[in-house]
Design a protein around this motif. Sequence first.
Motif, mmCIF file in Angstrom:
data_model
loop_
_atom_site.group_PDB
_atom_site.id
_atom_site.type_symbol
_atom_site.label_atom_id
_atom_site.label_comp_id
_atom_site.label_asym_id
_atom_site.label_seq_id
_atom_site.Cartn_x
_atom_site.Cartn_y
_atom_site.Cartn_z
ATOM 1 N N ASP A 138 -4.195 2.373 9.155
ATOM 2 C CA ASP A 138 -3.814 2.521 10.561
ATOM 3 C C ASP A 138 -4.908 3.238 11.351
ATOM 4 O O ASP A 138 -5.215 2.858 12.491
ATOM 5 C CB ASP A 138 -2.509 3.307 10.670
ATOM 6 C CG ASP A 138 -1.307 2.505 10.168
ATOM 7 O OD1 ASP A 138 -1.437 1.266 10.042
ATOM 8 O OD2 ASP A 138 -0.251 3.118 9.891
ATOM 9 N N ARG A 139 -5.487 4.266 10.750
ATOM 10 C CA ARG A 139 -6.568 4.983 11.436
ATOM 11 C C ARG A 139 -7.789 4.089 11.616
ATOM 12 O O ARG A 139 -8.430 4.099 12.678
ATOM 13 C CB ARG A 139 -6.936 6.239 10.644
ATOM 14 C CG ARG A 139 -5.899 7.354 10.759
ATOM 15 C CD ARG A 139 -6.204 8.509 9.828
ATOM 16 N NE ARG A 139 -5.397 9.684 10.174
ATOM 17 C CZ ARG A 139 -5.376 10.804 9.467
ATOM 18 N NH1 ARG A 139 -6.128 10.920 8.368
ATOM 19 N NH2 ARG A 139 -4.629 11.820 9.854
ATOM 20 N N ALA A 140 -8.101 3.305 10.594
ATOM 21 C CA ALA A 140 -9.238 2.382 10.697
ATOM 22 C C ALA A 140 -9.006 1.384 11.826
ATOM 23 O O ALA A 140 -9.905 1.109 12.639
ATOM 24 C CB ALA A 140 -9.455 1.650 9.371
ATOM 25 N N ASN A 141 -7.805 0.842 11.911
ATOM 26 C CA ASN A 141 -7.511 -0.128 12.970
ATOM 27 C C ASN A 141 -7.584 0.499 14.350
ATOM 28 O O ASN A 141 -8.041 -0.141 15.303
ATOM 29 C CB ASN A 141 -6.126 -0.744 12.740
ATOM 30 C CG ASN A 141 -6.165 -1.905 11.775
ATOM 31 O OD1 ASN A 141 -7.106 -2.695 11.781
ATOM 32 N ND2 ASN A 141 -5.157 -2.010 10.930
ATOM 33 N N PHE A 175 0.824 -1.198 0.000
ATOM 34 C CA PHE A 175 0.000 0.000 0.000
ATOM 35 C C PHE A 175 0.867 1.260 0.000
ATOM 36 O O PHE A 175 1.977 1.274 0.559
ATOM 37 C CB PHE A 175 -0.922 0.021 1.227
ATOM 38 C CG PHE A 175 -1.977 -1.047 1.206
ATOM 39 C CD1 PHE A 175 -3.223 -0.797 0.652
ATOM 40 C CD2 PHE A 175 -1.724 -2.307 1.745
ATOM 41 C CE1 PHE A 175 -4.205 -1.771 0.632
ATOM 42 C CE2 PHE A 175 -2.705 -3.293 1.733
ATOM 43 C CZ PHE A 175 -3.948 -3.017 1.166
ATOM 44 N N SER A 176 0.339 2.306 -0.591
ATOM 45 C CA SER A 176 1.008 3.602 -0.545
ATOM 46 C C SER A 176 0.987 4.136 0.880
ATOM 47 O O SER A 176 0.203 3.680 1.728
ATOM 48 C CB SER A 176 0.307 4.590 -1.481
ATOM 49 O OG SER A 176 -0.998 4.894 -0.982
ATOM 50 N N ASP A 177 1.842 5.113 1.170
ATOM 51 C CA ASP A 177 1.862 5.712 2.502
ATOM 52 C C ASP A 177 0.504 6.314 2.855
ATOM 53 O O ASP A 177 0.051 6.228 4.001
ATOM 54 C CB ASP A 177 2.941 6.796 2.582
ATOM 55 C CG ASP A 177 4.341 6.211 2.541
ATOM 56 O OD1 ASP A 177 4.487 4.992 2.774
ATOM 57 O OD2 ASP A 177 5.294 6.973 2.270
ATOM 58 N N GLU A 178 -0.159 6.920 1.864
ATOM 59 C CA GLU A 178 -1.471 7.535 2.103
ATOM 60 C C GLU A 178 -2.497 6.480 2.485
ATOM 61 O O GLU A 178 -3.258 6.656 3.445
ATOM 62 C CB GLU A 178 -1.931 8.288 0.858
ATOM 63 C CG GLU A 178 -3.275 8.977 1.012
ATOM 64 C CD GLU A 178 -3.750 9.635 -0.267
ATOM 65 O OE1 GLU A 178 -4.853 10.236 -0.243
ATOM 66 O OE2 GLU A 178 -3.046 9.545 -1.288
ATOM 67 N N HIS A 179 -2.512 5.371 1.748
ATOM 68 C CA HIS A 179 -3.473 4.309 2.053
ATOM 69 C C HIS A 179 -3.116 3.621 3.368
ATOM 70 O O HIS A 179 -4.010 3.202 4.117
ATOM 71 C CB HIS A 179 -3.516 3.296 0.915
ATOM 72 C CG HIS A 179 -4.288 3.778 -0.272
ATOM 73 N ND1 HIS A 179 -4.718 2.940 -1.277
ATOM 74 C CD2 HIS A 179 -4.708 5.023 -0.616
ATOM 75 C CE1 HIS A 179 -5.365 3.638 -2.196
ATOM 76 N NE2 HIS A 179 -5.365 4.908 -1.813
#
Length: 301
Positions: free
Chosen positions: A20-23, A11-15
């Motif tokens: 990480d935020r979702a987790n 995944f790209s850094d943006e994705h």
Amino acid sequence: MPKIEYVPKKFSDEHRQVIDRANTILRDYARRGYDLTLRQLYYQFVSRNWLRNTVQSYKRLGGIVSEARRAGLIDWSHIVDRTRNLRAASTWGSPADIVGACARQFDVDLWADQGFRVEAWVEKDALIGVLEVACRRHQIPYFSCRGYTSDSEVWSAAQRMRGHVKGGQKVMVLHLGDHDPSGIDMTRDIRERIELFGDVGENEVEIRRIALNMPQIEQYGPPPNPAKETDSRYRGYQELHGDESWELDALSPEVITELIHTEAERLIDETTWAEAVARREEGRRLLGAVSARWDELTEGL
């Protein structure tokens, strides 16, 4: 926790930041006993100003989350689809097992000797899991209206409520829906059809809208959506509330749970409730004892 890699992906850094935020959100809610739908997760992003509230943002988050789950980066159990479920028969390994299951599940009607019967009705099927958690403590029956409820279901409910009224109890229906032209009107619609089909008055059956209401919108600040101008109730809604609307999904599950608990506890006679709970615990104890001594009790039968 089931994080399983089926399709490796870089995944790209943006994705990766989105994942990480979702987790972070999902783990936090899991610790508190909740799972989330994708839409509920999306509103958590919007409320934190991590996403704009647009259809494109919702689709983009859904795509990233789907790929992340398949790549083993998001726990499969933390996101649920409450609208599609497998149903199967219950089975047990032995008679003792089913008696043991009955011991754990045995319950009494905690509302039987109360002055009120309470039910919780929610507009959206996607939130039925939240209601399941919220209603468990006080044994409140709950129901997904799926928009405007069918005449068949309202008629059945009206007969049930009429029976409670004839038995000397009042009924309180806690209604939760979107704050939009149709969502607001659904509370009125339920009230009028219950009164029509059940031949009951407001002093006997009350339909109380506990969410989503303007004070909650002002307090919690859920993200707005444009109200649908194609809705036949738009003009009346606009005159009262303007041209913005809000979805119930944007409220935290804990807020919804607390709203239901507060309403229930306001109506409960605590002494009578405690007596019913004591009867339940004694019944569970007796059934548990039978399960533990099953072989002894059934020997020679």
